[in-house]
Design an enzyme around this catalytic site. Structure first.
Site, mmCIF file in Angstrom:
data_model
loop_
_atom_site.group_PDB
_atom_site.id
_atom_site.type_symbol
_atom_site.label_atom_id
_atom_site.label_comp_id
_atom_site.label_asym_id
_atom_site.label_seq_id
_atom_site.Cartn_x
_atom_site.Cartn_y
_atom_site.Cartn_z
ATOM 1 C CE LYS A 38 -0.702 -0.100 4.993
ATOM 2 N NZ LYS A 38 -1.659 -0.248 6.092
ATOM 3 C CB ALA A 49 13.922 -5.107 12.256
ATOM 4 C CG ASP A 211 -4.098 -2.740 6.451
ATOM 5 O OD1 ASP A 211 -4.286 -2.207 7.559
ATOM 6 O OD2 ASP A 211 -3.616 -2.134 5.479
ATOM 7 C CG HIS A 339 8.561 -3.888 19.302
ATOM 8 N ND1 HIS A 339 9.207 -3.040 18.426
ATOM 9 C CD2 HIS A 339 9.278 -5.056 19.298
ATOM 10 C CE1 HIS A 339 10.266 -3.655 17.922
ATOM 11 N NE2 HIS A 339 10.314 -4.885 18.415
ATOM 12 C CD GLU A 363 4.309 -7.452 13.759
ATOM 13 O OE1 GLU A 363 5.095 -6.883 12.973
ATOM 14 O OE2 GLU A 363 3.879 -6.911 14.806
ATOM 15 N NE ARG A 374 8.774 -10.459 17.945
ATOM 16 C CZ ARG A 374 9.867 -9.704 17.880
ATOM 17 N NH1 ARG A 374 11.044 -10.252 17.640
ATOM 18 N NH2 ARG A 374 9.779 -8.410 18.060
ATOM 19 C CB SER A 379 9.990 -10.725 14.319
ATOM 20 O OG SER A 379 11.062 -9.852 14.567
HETATM 21 C C1 SIN Z 1 15.447 -4.821 19.085
HETATM 22 O O1 SIN Z 1 16.406 -4.643 18.357
HETATM 23 O O2 SIN Z 1 15.476 -4.618 20.294
HETATM 24 C C2 SIN Z 1 14.167 -5.308 18.487
HETATM 25 C C3 SIN Z 1 14.379 -6.611 17.859
HETATM 26 C C4 SIN Z 1 13.105 -7.385 17.845
HETATM 27 O O3 SIN Z 1 12.025 -6.820 17.985
HETATM 28 O O4 SIN Z 1 13.186 -8.602 17.739
#
Ligand code: SIN
Length: 526
Positions: A38, A49, A211, A339, A363, A374, A379
């Site tokens: 989008k 990240a 979404d 987050h 995700e 998590r 991720s």
């Molecule tokens: C972070 O770098 O602290 C985030 C990494 C994550 O969310 O796995």
């Protein structure tokens, strides 16, 4: 259906790590693949990240895939699917190898990749790029590798379209001029990321509006673990603010920084055997509690003892300097912020949902890897591994019998839509870290009263509708789970209650399109 009409073998919705990995694998497998995204191709959450990819490559003495799986299970608070954990963690090394083959450059000394450590990890096993710019490097490499693919930027996925047998057979889309169109395909893979924008303060970009979960629910799929919204413990605090906030990667603590309160006291010591490197849910809750106890607006991350901070953490350093803070000389003010969605569309580790033809990876999906919380840097790993596996599932499923050129059926166009500011304020006030029945009911009432029936006609409308549905679903699940576990902290039920409830909560929609929470076992849901 009106407007434009395009045919493909696979439509991928989203262009982050899971979506582009899947699209590249699909093209390599000879599929006609179209990616719908989008915004710009690199505008999603992958590029933000920082920490890295958790993976056991076999060259860290004492570390094993089993240890990585054990850390993932320990962080997940008893709700992980052990089979999914074992398979996804074991798939990491090969997936990272293929990502490097696609051009991603990880930090290395000679032939050996550097490693860092984050909360909940028993070893230094997180590979990273550009110091703390891992997601940006992965996204750069994938976008570059995918430049010959069809990527429809500025196109918004509205609804899955089904054939008369109930199988997904396409996607209703608004193009970059807002014109409705149809992508016909026997397989649609959702890789749309999470829903951090449900909250006023988040590490997520503006694209993270849930979404994909909303679209899947409307298509008849189930979602699970939605109440487990992970708050990152350390987001740069620069005063009250809304929208995406700068992350301060956990790797800063992995490499020696410690949390202190306003008086300079190390409040994580004695709270958990890993102290400042406890799993993320523990640290975020401890920071929240200490802020409440001391009446402070933030806590402090003391990285002043770290050598070479600016070179090792250039992104964090730049954010701090922009805010007038010198992290080499003074502690960094931090607070938790929304987050990551530990839950999502129920999918197996091959991305299959309960709706034939509809797949989910990254995700947006709930594969069972994360459970109630998590583990850091799992991720990007999941996006890589399940993005690849989903394409193998699509290829296998394309052999199934299906109707040629079927009539396409869309869900009812009108949906509940509330103002996103109202939703974000209610979620932040009543459904963040520390929830109770009264607050959750208040938030539900606020969202209810703000919701009108409307047909989304543009990106904002589609996003607002998704946020509204996600708010209803998260509030319903959080109200049902009367215990505290992982990222779900109830002040009125502060303890974990394994007897009362161990299962993931399933959310589906009733005939009126409203979320219904069930406690059915997940077996058979995907
Ligand atoms: C972070 O770098 O602290 C985030 C990494 C994550 O969310 O796995």
């Amino acid at each position: 259906m009106t407007g434009w009409d395009v045919t493909a073998d696979l439509v991928v919705v989203g262009s982050g790590v899971a979506g582009l990995t899947a699209a590249l694998n699909a093209a390599e497998a000879g599929l006609r693949v179209v990616v719908v995204t989008k915004d710009a191709a690199d505008a999603g959450s992958t590029r933000w990240a920082q920490g890295g990819v958790a993976v056991v490559l076999g060259d860290v003495p004492g570390d094993t895939v089993d240890a990585h799986a054990a850390d993932t299970l320990a962080a997940g608070g008893g709700l992980n699917d052990a089979g999914a954990v074992a398979a996804i963690v074991a798939g990491g090394p090969a997936a990272v190898q293929r990502l490097r083959g696609r051009g991603a450059l990880f930090d290395a000394r000679g032939a050996r990749l550097d490693r860092t450590r984050e909360g909940g990890h028993s070893a230094f096993r997180v590979v990273h790029a550009g110091g703390d710019a891992t997601g940006a490097e992965i996204e750069r490499a994938l976008v570059e590798a995918a430049r010959s693919l069809t990527i429809l930027t500025g196109h918004v996925a509205v609804d899955a379209l089904k054939d008369p047998s109930g199988r997904v057979a396409g996607l209703a889309v608004l193009d970059d001029a807002g014109r409705p169109g149809v992508l016909r395909a026997p397989a649609v893979l959702l890789a749309t990321g999470g829903y951090g924008q449900l909250y006023a303060s988040t590490t997520n970009p503006g694209t993270s509006t849930g979404d994909g979960v909303a679209l899947a629910l409307r298509a008849g799929a189930a979602a699970a673990d939605l109440e487990f919204v992970q708050f990152h413990p350390t987001v740069l605090y620069t005063g009250p603010a809304v929208g995406r906030r700068p992350l301060v990667t956990e790797a800063v603590r992995g490499e020696g920084a410690v949390l202190r309160d306003r008086a300079g006291t190390r409040f994580m010591v004695g709270r958990h055997p890993l102290a400042d490197l406890a799993p993320r849910d523990v640290v975020a809750a401890a920071i929240t509690r200490r802020m409440a106890e001391t009446g402070a607006d933030c806590m402090y991350l003391d990285a002043t003892e770290l050598e070479g901070f600016a070179a090792r953490f250039p992104t964090v350093y730049a954010s701090c300097r922009e805010a007038g803070i010198d992290p080499t000389r003074e502690p960094i003010p931090v607070t938790p912020a929304a987050h990551y969605a530990c839950g999502g569309v129920v999918a197996d580790i091959d991305g299959r949902t309960a709706v034939p033809g509809l797949y989910a990876a990254g995700e947006v999906a709930r594969t069972g890897l994360h459970g109630a919380n998590r583990l850091a840097s799992n991720s990007l790993l999941e996006g890589l591994v399940v993005g690849e596996r989903a394409v193998r599932a699509v290829v296998a499923d394309l052999g199934l019998p299906r109707t040629a050129s079927p009539e396409l059926i869309a869900p009812a166009p009108a949906v509940g839509v509330a103002d996103r500011g109202v939703v974000q304020r209610a979620m932040s006030a009543f459904a963040a870290i520390g929830r109770d029945a009264t607050g959750l009911a208040t938030a539900s009432d606020v969202v209810e009263q703000a919701t009108l029936l409307a047909t989304p006609l543009d990106r904002t409308g589609v996003e607002d509708a998704a946020l509204t549905l996600l708010a209803q679903a998260v509030l319903a699940a959080a109200g049902t789970r009367r215990e505290s576990r992982g990222c779900h902290v109830r002040t009125d039920f502060p303890d974990r209650d394994d007897v009362w409830q161990k299962e993931s909560l399933l959310v589906t929609l009733d005939d009126a399109g409203r979320p219904v929470v069930g406690t059915d076992a997940l077996a058979g849901a995907a």
